[in-house]
Motif scaffolding. Sequence first.
Motif, PDB file in Angstrom:
ATOM      1  N   ILE A 140      47.163  36.569  39.953  1.00 33.28           N
ATOM      2  CA  ILE A 140      47.408  35.114  38.884  1.00 33.28           C
ATOM      3  C   ILE A 140      45.333  35.517  38.809  1.00 33.28           C
ATOM      4  O   ILE A 140      45.069  34.951  39.476  1.00 33.28           O
ATOM      5  CB  ILE A 140      47.770  34.235  38.980  1.00 33.28           C
ATOM      6  N   PHE A 141      44.908  35.748  37.555  1.00 41.18           N
ATOM      7  CA  PHE A 141      43.530  35.992  37.982  1.00 41.18           C
ATOM      8  C   PHE A 141      43.387  34.830  37.015  1.00 41.18           C
ATOM      9  O   PHE A 141      44.003  34.233  36.026  1.00 41.18           O
ATOM     10  CB  PHE A 141      43.350  37.097  36.303  1.00 41.18           C
ATOM     11  N   ASP A 142      42.117  34.359  36.935  1.00 37.05           N
ATOM     12  CA  ASP A 142      41.567  33.138  36.186  1.00 37.05           C
ATOM     13  C   ASP A 142      39.756  33.972  35.866  1.00 37.05           C
ATOM     14  O   ASP A 142      38.774  34.370  36.888  1.00 37.05           O
ATOM     15  CB  ASP A 142      40.820  32.183  37.284  1.00 37.05           C
ATOM     16  N   ASN A 143      39.663  33.818  34.488  1.00 37.51           N
ATOM     17  CA  ASN A 143      38.201  34.301  33.942  1.00 37.51           C
ATOM     18  C   ASN A 143      38.115  36.008  34.909  1.00 37.51           C
ATOM     19  O   ASN A 143      37.267  36.864  35.133  1.00 37.51           O
ATOM     20  CB  ASN A 143      37.036  33.847  34.563  1.00 37.51           C
ATOM     21  N   ASN A 144      39.551  36.489  34.729  1.00 36.50           N
ATOM     22  CA  ASN A 144      39.224  38.070  35.198  1.00 36.50           C
ATOM     23  C   ASN A 144      39.346  38.181  36.840  1.00 36.50           C
ATOM     24  O   ASN A 144      38.910  39.332  36.978  1.00 36.50           O
ATOM     25  CB  ASN A 144      38.109  38.953  34.670  1.00 36.50           C
ATOM     26  N   LYS A 145      39.337  37.258  37.584  1.00 32.96           N
ATOM     27  CA  LYS A 145      39.352  37.592  38.980  1.00 32.96           C
ATOM     28  C   LYS A 145      40.375  36.911  39.380  1.00 32.96           C
ATOM     29  O   LYS A 145      41.378  35.298  39.037  1.00 32.96           O
ATOM     30  CB  LYS A 145      37.741  36.639  39.828  1.00 32.96           C
ATOM     31  N   ILE A 146      40.639  36.906  40.732  1.00 29.60           N
ATOM     32  CA  ILE A 146      42.315  36.698  41.342  1.00 29.60           C
ATOM     33  C   ILE A 146      41.988  35.568  41.681  1.00 29.60           C
ATOM     34  O   ILE A 146      40.228  34.740  41.578  1.00 29.60           O
ATOM     35  CB  ILE A 146      42.372  37.420  43.008  1.00 29.60           C
ATOM     36  N   ARG A 147      42.828  34.562  41.604  1.00 29.03           N
ATOM     37  CA  ARG A 147      42.649  32.846  41.529  1.00 29.03           C
ATOM     38  C   ARG A 147      43.013  32.683  43.262  1.00 29.03           C
ATOM     39  O   ARG A 147      41.499  31.647  43.767  1.00 29.03           O
ATOM     40  CB  ARG A 147      43.762  32.168  40.725  1.00 29.03           C
ATOM     41  N   GLY A 148      43.371  33.471  43.693  1.00 27.88           N
ATOM     42  CA  GLY A 148      43.868  32.867  45.721  1.00 27.88           C
ATOM     43  C   GLY A 148      43.915  31.987  46.025  1.00 27.88           C
ATOM     44  O   GLY A 148      42.883  31.004  46.905  1.00 27.88           O
ATOM     45  N   ARG A 174      42.571  42.512  51.269  1.00 30.56           N
ATOM     46  CA  ARG A 174      42.474  43.597  50.634  1.00 30.56           C
ATOM     47  C   ARG A 174      43.904  43.343  49.385  1.00 30.56           C
ATOM     48  O   ARG A 174      43.549  44.219  48.959  1.00 30.56           O
ATOM     49  CB  ARG A 174      43.355  44.273  52.255  1.00 30.56           C
ATOM     50  N   SER A 175      44.767  42.690  49.478  1.00 28.24           N
ATOM     51  CA  SER A 175      45.157  42.360  48.557  1.00 28.24           C
ATOM     52  C   SER A 175      44.058  41.714  47.061  1.00 28.24           C
ATOM     53  O   SER A 175      44.671  42.030  45.575  1.00 28.24           O
ATOM     54  CB  SER A 175      46.215  41.662  48.566  1.00 28.24           C
ATOM     55  N   VAL A 176      43.415  40.840  47.891  1.00 25.77           N
ATOM     56  CA  VAL A 176      42.781  39.671  46.551  1.00 25.77           C
ATOM     57  C   VAL A 176      41.765  41.483  46.127  1.00 25.77           C
ATOM     58  O   VAL A 176      41.118  41.609  45.070  1.00 25.77           O
ATOM     59  CB  VAL A 176      41.487  38.716  46.912  1.00 25.77           C
ATOM     60  N   ASN A 177      40.984  41.971  47.359  1.00 24.12           N
ATOM     61  CA  ASN A 177      40.130  42.667  46.576  1.00 24.12           C
ATOM     62  C   ASN A 177      40.745  44.331  46.092  1.00 24.12           C
ATOM     63  O   ASN A 177      40.096  44.693  44.820  1.00 24.12           O
ATOM     64  CB  ASN A 177      39.600  43.714  47.575  1.00 24.12           C
ATOM     65  N   LEU A 178      41.923  44.746  46.173  1.00 19.57           N
ATOM     66  CA  LEU A 178      42.570  45.619  45.254  1.00 19.57           C
ATOM     67  C   LEU A 178      42.302  45.043  43.440  1.00 19.57           C
ATOM     68  O   LEU A 178      42.640  46.013  43.064  1.00 19.57           O
ATOM     69  CB  LEU A 178      43.794  45.110  46.488  1.00 19.57           C
ATOM     70  N   HIS A 179      42.885  43.924  43.889  1.00 18.25           N
ATOM     71  CA  HIS A 179      43.483  43.425  42.426  1.00 18.25           C
ATOM     72  C   HIS A 179      42.410  43.143  41.620  1.00 18.25           C
ATOM     73  O   HIS A 179      42.175  43.020  40.600  1.00 18.25           O
ATOM     74  CB  HIS A 179      44.389  42.190  42.221  1.00 18.25           C
ATOM     75  N   ASN A 180      41.218  42.589  42.204  1.00 19.59           N
ATOM     76  CA  ASN A 180      40.231  42.569  41.628  1.00 19.59           C
ATOM     77  C   ASN A 180      39.613  43.747  41.205  1.00 19.59           C
ATOM     78  O   ASN A 180      38.904  44.015  39.686  1.00 19.59           O
ATOM     79  CB  ASN A 180      39.097  41.547  42.779  1.00 19.59           C
ATOM     80  N   LYS A 181      39.612  44.350  41.809  1.00 20.63           N
ATOM     81  CA  LYS A 181      39.432  46.214  41.226  1.00 20.63           C
ATOM     82  C   LYS A 181      40.043  46.321  40.401  1.00 20.63           C
ATOM     83  O   LYS A 181      39.404  47.174  39.407  1.00 20.63           O
ATOM     84  CB  LYS A 181      39.385  47.127  43.250  1.00 20.63           C
ATOM     85  N   LEU A 182      41.911  46.064  40.471  1.00 20.18           N
ATOM     86  CA  LEU A 182      42.447  47.355  39.416  1.00 20.18           C
ATOM     87  C   LEU A 182      42.580  46.576  38.003  1.00 20.18           C
ATOM     88  O   LEU A 182      42.544  46.597  36.963  1.00 20.18           O
ATOM     89  CB  LEU A 182      44.185  46.596  40.063  1.00 20.18           C
ATOM     90  N   ILE A 184      43.504  42.920  35.479  1.00 19.44           N
ATOM     91  CA  ILE A 184      44.844  42.317  35.679  1.00 19.44           C
ATOM     92  C   ILE A 184      46.339  43.515  34.472  1.00 19.44           C
ATOM     93  O   ILE A 184      47.333  43.172  34.773  1.00 19.44           O
ATOM     94  CB  ILE A 184      44.965  41.403  33.851  1.00 19.44           C
ATOM     95  N   ALA A 185      45.816  44.083  33.713  1.00 18.10           N
ATOM     96  CA  ALA A 185      46.821  45.209  33.094  1.00 18.10           C
ATOM     97  C   ALA A 185      47.256  46.094  34.040  1.00 18.10           C
ATOM     98  O   ALA A 185      48.498  46.442  34.191  1.00 18.10           O
ATOM     99  CB  ALA A 185      46.360  46.260  32.138  1.00 18.10           C
ATOM    100  N   GLU A 186      46.754  46.532  34.806  1.00 15.45           N
ATOM    101  CA  GLU A 186      46.853  47.790  36.343  1.00 15.45           C
ATOM    102  C   GLU A 186      47.890  46.596  36.992  1.00 15.45           C
ATOM    103  O   GLU A 186      48.393  47.070  37.904  1.00 15.45           O
ATOM    104  CB  GLU A 186      45.913  48.325  37.058  1.00 15.45           C
ATOM    105  N   SER A 187      46.702  45.647  37.590  1.00 12.45           N
ATOM    106  CA  SER A 187      47.837  44.958  38.372  1.00 12.45           C
ATOM    107  C   SER A 187      49.526  44.511  38.046  1.00 12.45           C
ATOM    108  O   SER A 187      50.454  44.356  39.242  1.00 12.45           O
ATOM    109  CB  SER A 187      46.833  43.674  38.753  1.00 12.45           C
ATOM    110  N   ARG A 206      54.459  37.414  39.123  1.00 11.06           N
ATOM    111  CA  ARG A 206      53.165  37.929  39.689  1.00 11.06           C
ATOM    112  C   ARG A 206      53.233  37.933  41.406  1.00 11.06           C
ATOM    113  O   ARG A 206      51.629  37.628  41.547  1.00 11.06           O
ATOM    114  CB  ARG A 206      51.484  37.335  38.671  1.00 11.06           C
ATOM    115  N   THR A 207      54.295  37.503  42.299  1.00 12.79           N
ATOM    116  CA  THR A 207      54.225  37.007  43.459  1.00 12.79           C
ATOM    117  C   THR A 207      55.231  38.199  44.154  1.00 12.79           C
ATOM    118  O   THR A 207      54.328  38.866  44.756  1.00 12.79           O
ATOM    119  CB  THR A 207      54.923  35.730  43.129  1.00 12.79           C
TER     120      THR A 207
END
Length: 237
Positions: A140-148, A174-182, A184-187, A206-207
């Motif tokens: 789940i993203f907020d402003n293109n970053k994982i909410r966490g 690891r998963s936060v870093n991965l999805h921030n890099k990928l 929204i669309a790729e995640s 998205r869980t």
Amino acid sequence: MLRRSLLLLFALSLSLSLSISHAEETRTRIALAGDSTVTDKAGWGAAFAKLLGPNAECLNFAAGGQSSKSFRDTGNWKKVLDSKPAYILIQFGHNDMPGKGPKRETDPATTFPQNLTRFIEEARAIGAKPILVTSLTRRIFDNNKIRGELKPWADAATKVATEQQVPLVDLFTRSVNLHNKLGIAESDTFNPTVVRPPTEAQTTDRTHLNAHGAEVIAAIIAEELHKVAPDLAKLLK
């Protein structure tokens, strides 16, 4: 002559059966304890099991809707211990959060670390080696970053691992870093298909994980095990 042939066939069959049984008994058991994100159908469990070599077997006791509290209360933790594993990977957090009800919720400052510590102590008591795994992030993203939002529970698990001197797979980071890099669309390629009746609102999950997502996450866990638990990592392909 026929009798001797039958006896020989029986002896060979028995020998083969005993050999198979012995091979199964000597395989190292790795148990998984967790919520739905660890299960075979909705999480990374089955994908992780495929990464194990022939000298290990994966016993997945993870179940949907479970928290560090309810997993014990429902008897699932006892099943883990009764299986006599050599290693236990323990991941909770999703259902420990507020809004899950008093039968599941825990406090990341008190009851959650207490539950993890008790798991560790009881695992060690049966000769098993516990390994903590921090929560898989929600995508789940907020402003293109994982909410966490799972960070307090991940931080609590990290602290327990340090205090109890057990290996930690920091899957949350690891998963936060991965999805921030990928992004929204790729995640979203990790999302499982949710089938609902036409009368119900369609939702995006998205869980949990589809097969692709499970493979990626399982590979990350395997990579981290090489760093923090090299004895277990030797059992990977």
